[in-house]
Scaffold this motif. Sequence first.
Motif, PDB file in Angstrom:
ATOM      1  N   GLN A 148      -9.864  63.939  10.022  1.00  0.00           N
ATOM      2  CA  GLN A 148     -10.295  62.577  10.304  1.00  0.00           C
ATOM      3  C   GLN A 148     -11.796  62.441  10.154  1.00  0.00           C
ATOM      4  OE1 GLN A 148      -8.680  62.183  14.154  1.00  0.00           O
ATOM      5  NE2 GLN A 148      -6.621  61.724  13.432  1.00  0.00           N
ATOM      6  N   ALA A 149     -12.467  63.452  10.594  1.00  0.00           N
ATOM      7  CA  ALA A 149     -13.923  63.406  10.435  1.00  0.00           C
ATOM      8  C   ALA A 149     -14.300  63.374   8.976  1.00  0.00           C
ATOM      9  CB  ALA A 149     -14.544  64.616  11.114  1.00  0.00           C
ATOM     10  N   ASP A 204     -14.825  66.254  -3.356  1.00  0.00           N
ATOM     11  CA  ASP A 204     -14.471  64.845  -3.242  1.00  0.00           C
ATOM     12  C   ASP A 204     -15.619  64.053  -2.665  1.00  0.00           C
ATOM     13  OD1 ASP A 204     -11.040  65.516  -2.273  1.00  0.00           O
ATOM     14  OD2 ASP A 204     -11.961  65.110  -4.241  1.00  0.00           O
ATOM     15  N   LEU A 205     -16.228  64.653  -1.720  1.00  0.00           N
ATOM     16  CA  LEU A 205     -17.327  63.954  -1.057  1.00  0.00           C
ATOM     17  C   LEU A 205     -18.465  63.706  -2.030  1.00  0.00           C
ATOM     18  CD1 LEU A 205     -18.271  62.852   1.622  1.00  0.00           C
ATOM     19  CD2 LEU A 205     -19.249  65.076   2.132  1.00  0.00           C
ATOM     20  N   LEU A 206     -18.751  64.702  -2.777  1.00  0.00           N
ATOM     21  CA  LEU A 206     -19.829  64.523  -3.742  1.00  0.00           C
ATOM     22  C   LEU A 206     -19.485  63.441  -4.736  1.00  0.00           C
ATOM     23  CD1 LEU A 206     -22.542  65.490  -4.538  1.00  0.00           C
ATOM     24  CD2 LEU A 206     -21.504  67.288  -5.903  1.00  0.00           C
ATOM     25  N   ARG A 261      -7.261  56.950   4.624  1.00  0.00           N
ATOM     26  CA  ARG A 261      -8.658  56.609   4.408  1.00  0.00           C
ATOM     27  C   ARG A 261      -9.157  55.735   5.530  1.00  0.00           C
ATOM     28  NH1 ARG A 261     -10.518  55.041  -1.380  1.00  0.00           N
ATOM     29  NH2 ARG A 261     -10.943  53.092  -0.337  1.00  0.00           N
ATOM     30  N   VAL A 262     -10.346  55.879   5.747  1.00  0.00           N
ATOM     31  CA  VAL A 262     -10.984  54.992   6.731  1.00  0.00           C
ATOM     32  C   VAL A 262     -11.200  53.642   6.080  1.00  0.00           C
ATOM     33  CG1 VAL A 262     -13.164  54.569   7.902  1.00  0.00           C
ATOM     34  CG2 VAL A 262     -12.094  56.812   8.011  1.00  0.00           C
ATOM     35  N   SER A 263     -10.846  52.677   6.831  1.00  0.00           N
ATOM     36  CA  SER A 263     -10.972  51.338   6.270  1.00  0.00           C
ATOM     37  C   SER A 263     -12.435  51.030   6.003  1.00  0.00           C
ATOM     38  CB  SER A 263     -10.386  50.341   7.257  1.00  0.00           C
ATOM     39  OG  SER A 263     -11.007  49.099   7.090  1.00  0.00           O
ATOM     40  N   ASP A 264     -12.648  50.648   4.803  1.00  0.00           N
ATOM     41  CA  ASP A 264     -14.039  50.397   4.435  1.00  0.00           C
ATOM     42  C   ASP A 264     -14.630  49.252   5.214  1.00  0.00           C
ATOM     43  OD1 ASP A 264     -14.305  51.298   0.931  1.00  0.00           O
ATOM     44  OD2 ASP A 264     -14.173  52.448   2.784  1.00  0.00           O
ATOM     45  N   GLU A 265     -13.825  48.278   5.273  1.00  0.00           N
ATOM     46  CA  GLU A 265     -14.344  47.052   5.890  1.00  0.00           C
ATOM     47  C   GLU A 265     -14.741  47.307   7.337  1.00  0.00           C
ATOM     48  OE1 GLU A 265     -11.928  43.666   4.755  1.00  0.00           O
ATOM     49  OE2 GLU A 265     -12.482  42.815   6.718  1.00  0.00           O
ATOM     50  N   MET A 317     -16.209  60.464   4.219  1.00  0.00           N
ATOM     51  CA  MET A 317     -15.928  59.896   2.912  1.00  0.00           C
ATOM     52  C   MET A 317     -16.279  58.427   2.910  1.00  0.00           C
ATOM     53  SD  MET A 317     -14.429  62.201   0.908  1.00  0.00           S
ATOM     54  CE  MET A 317     -13.351  63.626   0.951  1.00  0.00           C
ATOM     55  N   GLY A 318     -15.832  57.798   3.920  1.00  0.00           N
ATOM     56  CA  GLY A 318     -16.099  56.372   3.996  1.00  0.00           C
ATOM     57  C   GLY A 318     -17.589  56.086   3.970  1.00  0.00           C
ATOM     58  N   ILE A 319     -18.300  56.884   4.702  1.00  0.00           N
ATOM     59  CA  ILE A 319     -19.747  56.683   4.744  1.00  0.00           C
ATOM     60  C   ILE A 319     -20.361  56.894   3.370  1.00  0.00           C
ATOM     61  CG2 ILE A 319     -21.892  57.566   5.676  1.00  0.00           C
ATOM     62  CD1 ILE A 319     -20.375  58.285   8.202  1.00  0.00           C
ATOM     63  N   ALA A 320     -19.951  57.957   2.780  1.00  0.00           N
ATOM     64  CA  ALA A 320     -20.520  58.267   1.468  1.00  0.00           C
ATOM     65  C   ALA A 320     -20.200  57.173   0.472  1.00  0.00           C
ATOM     66  CB  ALA A 320     -19.968  59.598   1.000  1.00  0.00           C
ATOM     67  N   ARG A 321     -19.019  56.716   0.547  1.00  0.00           N
ATOM     68  CA  ARG A 321     -18.584  55.691  -0.386  1.00  0.00           C
ATOM     69  C   ARG A 321     -19.440  54.451  -0.260  1.00  0.00           C
ATOM     70  NH1 ARG A 321     -13.469  54.225   1.381  1.00  0.00           N
ATOM     71  NH2 ARG A 321     -13.211  56.455   1.772  1.00  0.00           N
TER      72      ARG A 321
END
Lengths: 133, 769
Positions: free
Chosen positions: B617-618, B663-665, B587-591, B623-627
Amino acid sequence: MNYMPGTASLIEDIDKKHLVLLRDGRTLIGILRSIDQFANLVLHQTVERIHVGKKFGDIPRGIFVVRGENVVLLGEVDLDKECDQILQRVSIEEILEEQRTEQQAKQESERLKLQAVKERGLSIPKADTLDDF
Amino acid sequence: MFHFQSFDDDCTLEEEGLVGEEDEIDQFNDDTFGAGAIDDDWQEEHARLAELDERVRDGLHGTGDASSVDLPHPGGNAHSSALPQPSSSSQLYPDIDGRGGGDLAESLTRLILGSDPAIAGVGTTSSDRSRLPPMLSGQPPQPSALAGQSSLLLSYQQQQRLLHRGPAPLSQINSHSIWENSMGFSPVSSGLVTQKEDKTLMSIIKEVGLPNRPPTLSREEGRDLSERVPPPRSSSPVIGSPPVRAVPIGTPPKQPMSLIHNQHQQNNHPSTVHVRASVPLRYPPPFPERLSPNNLLSIANSPLSHPPFPAGVGPVLSQIQRAQLLNSQVGQFQRGPAPPLLQGGVGGFRPFFGPSGPRVGPHGPPLGHAPIRHNTTHLHPQHRRMLNQRMQNRGLGDHVGGRGVGDRKNRDPYSNLMTQREKEWVARIQMMQLQSTDPYLDDYYYQNYYEKMEKRQERDRDNRKEHTTKLITPQVAKLEHTYRPVQFAGSLGKLTVSSVNNPRKMIDAVVTTRSDDEEKREKQVWNKRRQILYTVEKMYSLLLEVQDFEKKFLQTPEHQRDALLEQHKTHTLQLYNSLREKEWDDRVSDEQCLMIMSVRKGKRLISRLLPFLPQPQAAAVLMGIARNLPALAKKDKQDQVLCWLVEPVTAVIQSMSSTSLTDLLQELQGSEGQLPLVLQNKFGVTLLYLILSEGERMQSSDPNCQLMDDNRWTELVFSVTRELLKVPSSALSSPLFTPPNLVSLFSRYVDRQRLELLQEKLQITALSR
């Protein structure tokens, strides 16, 4: 050629007769005696030449020290060609008189123009006398 | 035009005007002569001294001198050295004459009255001095020559100054005036004082330590050579400054001075008084470089002052000859100023004509060869060749017509006012501007122009060896001149000296930290922001390399391509890694992501970055953005630049698999209440629509798609529709664009009524299928 080949320099022009045009419109003719790195000029036996139409008049001024930034351009006077001139030389008083008349005529025309423009409702911003920039 | 006063006088026109007012002068007089203020009638004293002087004169010289001294002055002045009364003078000086042990006294008398030819000229000099500060003289009706001179010349300040001066050598025979010699008076004062207890006399004799009159000699030449140099700077010690020049950089060169003057020049200390007391025999330079036209003509034309010229050289020098002369003279001076000077007198003409003699004749070619100095000009070789050619042509042409021109110019007496040295100096300054460490940087067009010309010439003619020279420009090292102001340990502040090269800071700005808590927090925020920006910058440089990869790829030869590819891969990986903080997750680090995305630059970065990342990776980034969309939306309120992301995001979505899409949704819907926030944001809405549209596309295009395998997709869509209906229209922002297949999507899941509602709300029509 002696001093700074490939560059523009006034050193070779020393001790030669030059015509210098100043930023305020004056024309000086004199022998260039000395310069410095700012192109400040020392003119010897300077004469201020006033041109009106086809006439001109000389006012002898003596020695001039001109600050470099006030020079528009200068060039060497060809002594041979100076002799055969189309322009007619007149006395100082006459040329000053002519200059005055010319100035007045110009002012008059300017005034008329401004008036005409005003009548039509437009306005032209007056240009400053010092038109440096 | 200009009225040149005779500058032999020290006085000014203002002082002249003071002559008329008696009362004022008297007051000044009393003030200046301290003793006069204390003591009684100065007039008496003057009278006495006058007598004394006169008597002594009479005694030694006879009446002749006295009469010369007694020349009545031209009108309007009270300073006539009238006849002093002999009787009083005898009162003062009898003991001097009589005392054999008074060496000082003797020397005094000798000095004052003796064989000094300067004294003989006193009459003339004092006539020059007729207009001197009258306030000093106090209008003595009959000043003695001695006192008269003193009073005539002194200013109070000068008195004081000279009292402190040491005794000067008495060898100044050369001068016209007595004044230079009169330095010898000062030591005498003490001697006399002991002998005489007459206060007034003492005071007067103190005065006799006379000022030094700047030598008239230099005046005769038309200018004082020292006046060409501005006064030495008063505040530029060696400490902390670059090597101090006694003469500031901007001054024109002085004339080659005598040795003595050089010594004076090299003092770094300002000299306040122009006292030339220590100047010994001073001859005029044999051939002064700057001759006033009169002098030149007189020198040149007078046959008697020097040995005759070599035959064939006319009395008036031609322009070129003079130039050559000065050239050679300059050369000589540079070798050693002393020898030519000390040859003394005007006989120095000879050595200058020696070397220039043979050159007098043909003056075309020698001038032509003077030309390009190879050490100062850094011309392009092509340029130099052209100049040489030009000069040769000119030289050939000139040789024929040279004489005519030379004849014409030989009568200009004012020529060469600007000496060779000065010309060189100006040229040198102008050449300094041409120096450069990187000619291609400083003078790109010049270099290119001459290179092109070279190539053209090479093309036109056959290849010759000489044209293939490469330009090697001398590298002038750029010196770093960092100046640190000198500071002594433990002292308060810095030294106050400053010069052109090390200007002093007027304000010493010191950073003061504010101790508020709030300020600290603010600062923290700022620091953090700066850190983010820093990270973003670093990533950018990587990104740029990645972007340039393709270009580079095409340019590199085959065998290097693999290495380049590897490099590219590492770069991209690095980029991705910087988005992840922890290694354990895909996962992309949220922070981190959040941080980067909170800055406008970061958003831009991501939008540029996304196309380059490999799919998984994209997707992870997305995902990170959506989150974090709500948070991002909030932060983006000011910038409104999230929409930059739409394009790359579209591309990513279209390449996503169904599961990841689901998942994205899901991520987008995320926690409770996230969706409404998403819907409020333009980008959010757009993203949502994109996802939905993609899902629809998948469903409609590929019947076997796995979207419907689990209920997730359906459920998610249901919730979306629910939300869409629930949310008021005002809270729904319009997307960037509306995908056409939304209607078909919704028609799958919702009934007609709701569909119509949705359509209305979202302003999508069935027609936009």
